[in-house]
Enzyme design. Structure first.
Site, PDB file in Angstrom:
ATOM      1  N   CYS A 146      -7.619  83.940  30.370  1.00 26.77           N
ATOM      2  CA  CYS A 146      -8.432  82.736  30.211  1.00 26.77           C
ATOM      3  C   CYS A 146      -8.244  82.163  28.800  1.00 26.77           C
ATOM      4  O   CYS A 146      -7.188  81.633  28.498  1.00 26.77           O
ATOM      5  CB  CYS A 146      -9.897  83.040  30.525  1.00 26.77           C
ATOM      6  SG  CYS A 146     -10.882  81.566  30.878  1.00 26.77           S
TER       7      CYS A 146
ATOM      8  N   HIS B 105      -9.845  86.273  35.807  1.00 24.16           N
ATOM      9  CA  HIS B 105     -10.380  87.393  35.032  1.00 24.16           C
ATOM     10  C   HIS B 105     -10.262  88.705  35.804  1.00 24.16           C
ATOM     11  O   HIS B 105     -11.192  89.081  36.523  1.00 24.16           O
ATOM     12  CB  HIS B 105     -11.855  87.144  34.707  1.00 24.16           C
ATOM     13  CG  HIS B 105     -12.099  86.125  33.653  1.00 24.16           C
ATOM     14  ND1 HIS B 105     -12.251  86.453  32.321  1.00 24.16           N
ATOM     15  CD2 HIS B 105     -12.220  84.772  33.730  1.00 24.16           C
ATOM     16  CE1 HIS B 105     -12.471  85.343  31.616  1.00 24.16           C
ATOM     17  NE2 HIS B 105     -12.457  84.317  32.444  1.00 24.16           N
TER      18      HIS B 105
ATOM     19  N   GLU C  58     -10.638  91.663  34.741  1.00 22.52           N
ATOM     20  CA  GLU C  58     -11.670  92.612  34.297  1.00 22.52           C
ATOM     21  C   GLU C  58     -12.992  92.401  35.019  1.00 22.52           C
ATOM     22  O   GLU C  58     -13.884  93.262  34.970  1.00 22.52           O
ATOM     23  CB  GLU C  58     -11.862  92.513  32.775  1.00 22.52           C
ATOM     24  CG  GLU C  58     -12.685  91.353  32.280  1.00 22.52           C
ATOM     25  CD  GLU C  58     -11.965  90.017  32.226  1.00 22.52           C
ATOM     26  OE1 GLU C  58     -12.549  89.055  31.696  1.00 22.52           O
ATOM     27  OE2 GLU C  58     -10.804  89.928  32.700  1.00 22.52           O
TER      28      GLU C  58
END
EC number: 6.3.5.3
Length: 218
Positions: free
Chosen positions: A86, A195, A197
Site C-alpha cells: 500500500c 494488505h 498482513e
C-alpha cells in the site's frame, strides 16, 4: 532470518506486520526512518502501509527522502528483497525502485474492502507458493491506488513478467489493466496495494496473505 519493518511518521500497519511474522515464527524488527543503515543480517525489508507524512504532496513523496531509504535503495541494488504494501508500494514507486505511478482512485474516494485478486505470475520469490490464475481474497484500503504507466512501460512490464497481481472482477481504483502489484525486472522488489498482513488468520476473514509472507520469511 531477520526482517526489517520500516516505520515512518504516519505509518500505521507496522505492528500488523510484526504480528504476522510472529505467527510464522520469524523474527522481525522495527527500523525508524531516520536510521541511515539497515540492521546487519537483514534478509528482507518490508515497507508497510499507512499515511507516511500524512500523504502530503503525493503519497510516499516525502518518505522517499528519509535517510533509511538510501540504505534500502542500496540494499535493493545489491539484490536484497524488498516488499512494499500500500503506502509502501507508493514509496517504492517514488524512490524509483519500481516503475509507474500511483494516482488518486478513479472514483476519488477512499476504498476499504475485501478484494478478489488473480495471481498473474509466480516466477518470483513473493508469490512462489501460489498457482498462476489462483484467486485470492485480500483486503484493500487506499485512496491513491490507481496504478498508471505509459504504453512503452506497460509493454516492458508484460515482456519481463513483472505484473504479479491483478484485481479480479471489479477494478476498485481504475488501475491500468487492473494491475494490483508489480515487481522490478530482477524480481527482488515487489509492491502491491492489497494488505496480505490483514489476511493471515481465519478470524480476519481470509488466510490468503499467509503464503506470501511465509514464502518470503521461511
Amino acid at each position: 532470518m531477520s526482517i526489517a519493518v520500516l516505520r515512518f511518521p504516519g505509518t500505521n500497519c507496522e505492528f500488523d506486520m510484526l504480528h504476522s511474522f510472529k505467527l510464522l515464527g520469524v523474527e522481525s524488527h522495527l527500523v525508524w526512518h531516520q536510521e541511515k543503515e539497515l540492521p546487519k543480517g537483514t534478509h528482507l525489508v518490508v515497507i508497510p502501509g499507512g499515511f507516511s507524512y500524512g500523504d502530503y504532496l503525493r503519497s510516499g513523496a516525502i518518505a522517499r527522502f528519509s535517510p533509511i531509504m538510501q540504505a534500502v535503495i542500496r540494499y535493493a541494488k545489491e539484490g536484497g528483497k524488498v516488499l512494499g504494501i500500500c503506502n509502501g508500494f507508493q514509496i517504492l514507486v517514488e524512490s524509483g525502485l519500481l516503475p509507474g505511478a500511483l494516482r488518486r482512485n478513479e472514483n476519488l474516494h477512499f476504498v476499504s474492502k475485501f478484494q478478489k485478486l488473480a495471481v498473474v505470475s509466480n516466477n518470483n520469490p513473493f508469490l512462489r507458493e501460489y498457482a498462476v490464475s489462483e484467486t485470492l481474497n485480500i483486503p484493500i484500503a487506499h485512496a491513491d491506488g490507481n496504478y498508471f504507466i505509459d504504453a512503452k512501460g506497460l509493454e516492458e512490464l508484460k515482456e519481463n513478467d513483472q505484473i504479479l497481481l491483478t484485481y479480479q472482477g471489479e477494478n476498485p481504483n481504475g488501475s491500468i489493466e487492473s494491475i494490483a502489484g508489480v515487481c522490478n525486472k530482477e524480481k527482488s522488489v515487489f509492491g502491491l496495494m492489497p494488505h496480505p498482513e490483514r489476511a493471515m488468520e481465519p478470524l480476519l476473514g481470509s488466510v490468503d496473505g499467509a503464503r506470501m509472507l511465509r514464502g518470503l520469511a521461511c
